[in-house]
Design a protein around this motif. Sequence first.
Motif, PDB file in Angstrom:
ATOM      1  N   MET A  22       0.690  -1.159   0.240  1.00  0.00           N
ATOM      2  CA  MET A  22       0.167  -0.057  -0.511  1.00  0.00           C
ATOM      3  C   MET A  22       0.543   1.183   0.314  1.00  0.00           C
ATOM      4  O   MET A  22       0.477   2.191  -0.746  1.00  0.00           O
ATOM      5  N   SER A  23       1.527   0.939   0.797  1.00  0.00           N
ATOM      6  CA  SER A  23       2.808   2.303   1.093  1.00  0.00           C
ATOM      7  C   SER A  23       3.494   2.780  -1.205  1.00  0.00           C
ATOM      8  O   SER A  23       4.007   3.898  -0.800  1.00  0.00           O
ATOM      9  N   GLN A  25       2.223   1.699  -3.186  1.00  0.00           N
ATOM     10  CA  GLN A  25       1.415   2.577  -4.509  1.00  0.00           C
ATOM     11  C   GLN A  25       1.033   3.787  -4.279  1.00  0.00           C
ATOM     12  O   GLN A  25       1.261   4.180  -4.948  1.00  0.00           O
ATOM     13  N   PHE A  26       1.000   3.912  -2.706  1.00  0.00           N
ATOM     14  CA  PHE A  26       0.533   5.844  -2.279  1.00  0.00           C
ATOM     15  C   PHE A  26       2.398   6.600  -2.960  1.00  0.00           C
ATOM     16  O   PHE A  26       1.980   7.713  -3.662  1.00  0.00           O
ATOM     17  N   ASN A  29       1.810   7.092  -6.848  1.00  0.00           N
ATOM     18  CA  ASN A  29       0.360   7.631  -6.907  1.00  0.00           C
ATOM     19  C   ASN A  29       0.385   9.079  -7.629  1.00  0.00           C
ATOM     20  O   ASN A  29       1.671   9.997  -7.810  1.00  0.00           O
ATOM     21  N   ASN A  32       0.842  12.244  -6.081  1.00  0.00           N
ATOM     22  CA  ASN A  32       1.200  12.634  -5.263  1.00  0.00           C
ATOM     23  C   ASN A  32       2.929  13.396  -5.525  1.00  0.00           C
ATOM     24  O   ASN A  32       3.378  12.725  -6.329  1.00  0.00           O
TER      25      ASN A  32
END
Length: 407
Positions: A22-23, A25-26, A29, A32
């Motif tokens: 998840m980190s 992908q964040f 992004n 971001n």
Amino acid sequence: MIYHAYEMQRSMLASASAWANMSAQFLNNPANPLSYIGGGPALAHALDVFAHASAPRGKPAFGIESVDVDGKPQPVTEDIVLQLPFGQLKRFRHAALPDNAPRLLITAPMSGHFATLLRGTVERMIPRHEVFITDWRDARQVPLAEGSFDLDDYIDYVIAFLEHIGPGAHMLAVCQPSVPCFAAAAVMSGEDHDCRPRTLTMMGGPIDTREAPTSVNQMAMQRPHSWFEQNAITTVPMQYPGGGRRVYPGFLQLAGFMSMNLGNHMLSHWEMFRHLVDGDGESATATKDFYDEYRAVCDMTAEFYLQTVDHVFQRHLLPRGEMMHRGTRIDLGAIHDIGLLAIEGERDDISGIGQTRAALHLTPALDESYKFYDLVENVGHYGIFNGSKWRTKIAPVVEEWILEHNG
């Protein structure tokens, strides 16, 4: 206790993998700002590598949807044609295959990995053959009510699979199953069984581990049989269908394989990280695909593992003429009309040069025209049955040998 400790560690790593994924992908992004500046991209790729390395894995699928036949793609059908408690027989074929195409049984190793480790082997042989493969079950998924599984059972399963395929089939054994397949060929020859294979190809198999012993062979010889029983065998936790079964767990086998070439595995993950940083997603994906398969492991029954250590690596019963099947001595001299092809890799660090070739010297009743030996230069153990050398150099030899003895 070791299995419960592993389950706890696996659960913790699964959570860490999910957070890392998840980190990553964040940070990757496009919305971001950190994905464009500073160490954000590098950190994201590092987290991606960690997430992949620590993720839990189940049984992979073969996923062979089509093969190229004479320049045209042909859809492949995959069927389960026979189911037994500890394994099933899978068949692969395509519509353009002629009715008289050779039928080939590929016997996958029962050595900690699923049969899908031979996906490349299967895929290469499908265009010209009706391919069958032994798809062994994870022992922790087999209820205790199904009984035990040892070397005698392995030989019985091979015979049962050949009987289901019918007379005139060919057999290819990759690594560890060379021993039980060689034994099964002798048993069937002694009975003049109609379904005995026309050819048996053995690739990197430990027929006689006294020849050019490797570190794997030496480890088995340096420790008493009781050491393996006390340190390598554990009990499946009760949350699995096979709860209470004594097994040699796949995670121990994987740890052993990884430790043998730890430096190479670390370098592979470093290269994966560099490919991601450089934007070479194709190379990074290839490495991920390899480790998705390599880290997918399964358990072996304790009786099969301990018998293999004792019979094959410690007492060398088959080459010494002392191996038994259901109380009867296995007579390799009974093999008189099965074409034996022994293939070895020059750089094999699992089965040394000469260990598979020994089979050709143990069959005195077999004419020399039924024997062939192929030593492949610059090929390691895995490369014998997978990769470019397998596809372009080794598989053609196997195909020619099958055609020569196809009747």
